[in-house]
Scaffold this motif. Structure first.
Motif: not given
Length: 521
Positions: A444-453
């Motif tokens: 599973l690959s996951l990316v959190n785009l939000n740089p603050q949260r």
């Protein structure tokens, strides 16, 4: 590949974000459902292809230094670069361009190096090209890497005979004059050419052609491109860019000769404007958001072209090859603009991971891509300065995603997805992809785009009980965190682990992060 653990400051930041997340009810967090009972198309290993053009220091100094260099080398190839590229299992290398390909005279790059003619690279910086790196050197490079070869032929300034003789030189087994010339130059056995491109960017630097005119030229040139039985490469037609599907439509209807796929090019410009693309470092969150918004247009472009291909090629014989993609920023001050050298940050890592997840989603058509470029040019894996080398954040994404090469894609559904908003635009807060690896593991690959949260997600797998997730995470404190020659690396993978119960496995995603994990029972 060296791993590190998150330092105390990073860990505290993640925990603080996790406390904020825990205030939400479980029903409010994104729910990721993977259907392991419905295997999809294979994620072709060639999706992770590289690109090496005669441009700036991409080949000379970046890869090739010559046998007499004081820099440690393997028969003229930088040892440190070769070993680093081996570590990420590079499957495919495209060469010699790019725009350079349509001015390249292949005979300039064979025979004794001290007798090879000097040309001017009119596309990239007007520098002198001494042709020290030619056909034999390229194939030695891919053999050193254990990679396949993607050769781009010169349709722009070349002719059918020139292109046909080059292919014969590379693949021929007879005693013809061209094949004997190869043997005289030190190579007895033919090479394997996995892909052969007939021209490059025919709509632009390859000749500013109309699709119908290029289709006729393709048919003309392809008629004379012959190899021994069983050694024919996958021939690639030069396709379009952005939302213009006329190239895909015209080529898929009118090319009558052998064609395995149609190429497509798209570069991520933060501003979307070529005159002022945006900076590689020192950017605000608005430019971070704009960059991710621009790069996710890749999904729209692929969908538009797939719709055309599904109409003209319902049997899915043709591939859609994104053989140039990546970030492109303003030139760095004090450097030759034509060399396209730019810094590589955590933002580039997120861009790479987002594109990979898009490519996985369209693996039925997207069977090959090449990031631009491998060393010292645009969104590079590696940067060099004389005898020094650094691995970029993008390099580490390729390292994390190795497990997806030739994996079997799996359907993923995200319910209650998080959103990342700025002004009137909205992005998905997370990007997800799943596949069954060749080793049988579920990845599973996951990316959190939000740089603050930070973001918490819940993972459920239909067709199996998975209680743990183990792998690596790539993140850093600053949006423009990077690895440079004058200080310790700021962006390197760290170990990652989460445990729970089937259907209740929850993963914490740090802000601006890329995670690849194997799910376990």
């Amino acid at each position: 590949m060296k791993l590190k653990v998150l330092n105390l400051k990073q860990t505290l930041a993640i925990l603080a974000s996790s406390v904020a997340i825990s205030a939400f009810a479980a029903d409010d967090i994104p729910q990721i459902t993977i259907d392991a009972t419905k295997p999809g198309p294979t994620i072709d290993r060639d999706i992770y292809g590289q690109f090496a053009e005669h441009l700036g220091r991409g080949i000379y100094e970046g890869i090739w230094v010559g046998k007499d260099s004081e820099i440690e080398n393997i028969n003229g190839f930088r040892t440190d670069v070769i070993e680093a590229l081996r570590d990420i299992n590079v499957p495919l290398v495209r060469w010699p361009g790019g725009c350079f390909a349509d001015e390249y005279r292949w005979r300039d790059g064979i025979g004794p190096r001290d007798e090879r003619p000097v040309r001017v690279n009119t596309h990239w910086g007007g520098v002198e090209e001494d042709n020290a790196f030619g056909t034999h050197e390229f194939f030695e490079l891919v053999e050193l890497l254990g990679a396949d070869a993607y050769v781009n032929g010169n349709l722009g300034t070349g002719n059918p005979r020139e292109m046909a003789e080059w292919l014969e030189y590379m693949t021929g087994t007879s005693t013809s004059a061209v094949v004997e010339e190869r043997r005289k130059n030190g190579r007895d056995e033919p090479w394997e050419v996995a892909y052969f491109g007939i021209g490059n960017e025919a709509w632009g630097c390859g000749g500013h052609m109309r699709p119908a005119y290029y289709a006729d030229l393709y048919n003309h040139f392809a008629t004379f491109l012959k190899t021994p039985r069983g050694s024919e490469p996958k021939f690639v037609a030069s396709g379009g860019h952005t939302t213009d599907t006329s190239w895909t439509d015209t080529l898929s209807k009118n090319i009558q000769r052998q064609m395995a796929g149609i190429s497509f090019h798209f570069y991520t410009l933060p501003t979307g404007e070529w005159d002022d693309k945006g900076e590689s470092i020192g950017f605000a969150e608005e430019e971070w958001f704009a960059t991710l918004w621009q790069t996710l247009r890749m999904d729209e472009f692929i969908r538009l072209n797939k719709k055309v291909l599904d109409k003209n090629d319902p049997e899915k014989k043709l591939g859609f090859y994104v053989d140039e993609w990546g970030t492109w920023y303003n030139p760095e001050e004090g450097r030759e603009p034509g060399f396209l050298y730019q810094q590589n940050t955590l933002r580039d890592a997120v861009v790479a991971a987002l594109n990979f997840n898009v490519f996985h989603q369209h693996a039925d058509r997207v069977r090959m891509t090449n990031i631009a470029q491998m060393v010292n040019v645009l969104q590079a894996m590696i940067l060099t300065e004389e005898d020094e080398m650094v691995l970029t954040p993008t390099y580490y994404v390729y390292d994390l995603y190795q497990v997806f090469q030739d994996a079997t894609s799996l359907p993923v559904e995200v319910t209650n997805p998080a959103s990342y908003r700025m002004g009137e635009k909205t992005l998905p807060g997370i990007s997800v992809s799943a596949a069954r690896g060749k080793d049988g593991q579920l990845y599973l690959s996951l990316v959190n785009l939000n740089p603050q949260r930070a973001q918490q997600v819940s993972v459920d797998v239909q067709g199996g009980e998975y209680r743990s997730a183990q792998g690596r995470v790539l993140t850093a404190e600053a949006m423009d965190a990077r690895n440079t020659f004058d200080r310790e690396p700021e962006v390197e993978p760290a170990q990652y682990r989460a445990e729970g119960e089937p259907g209740e496995l929850k993963l914490e995603l740090p802000p601006k992060s890329v995670i690849v994990v194997a799910l376990g029972a």
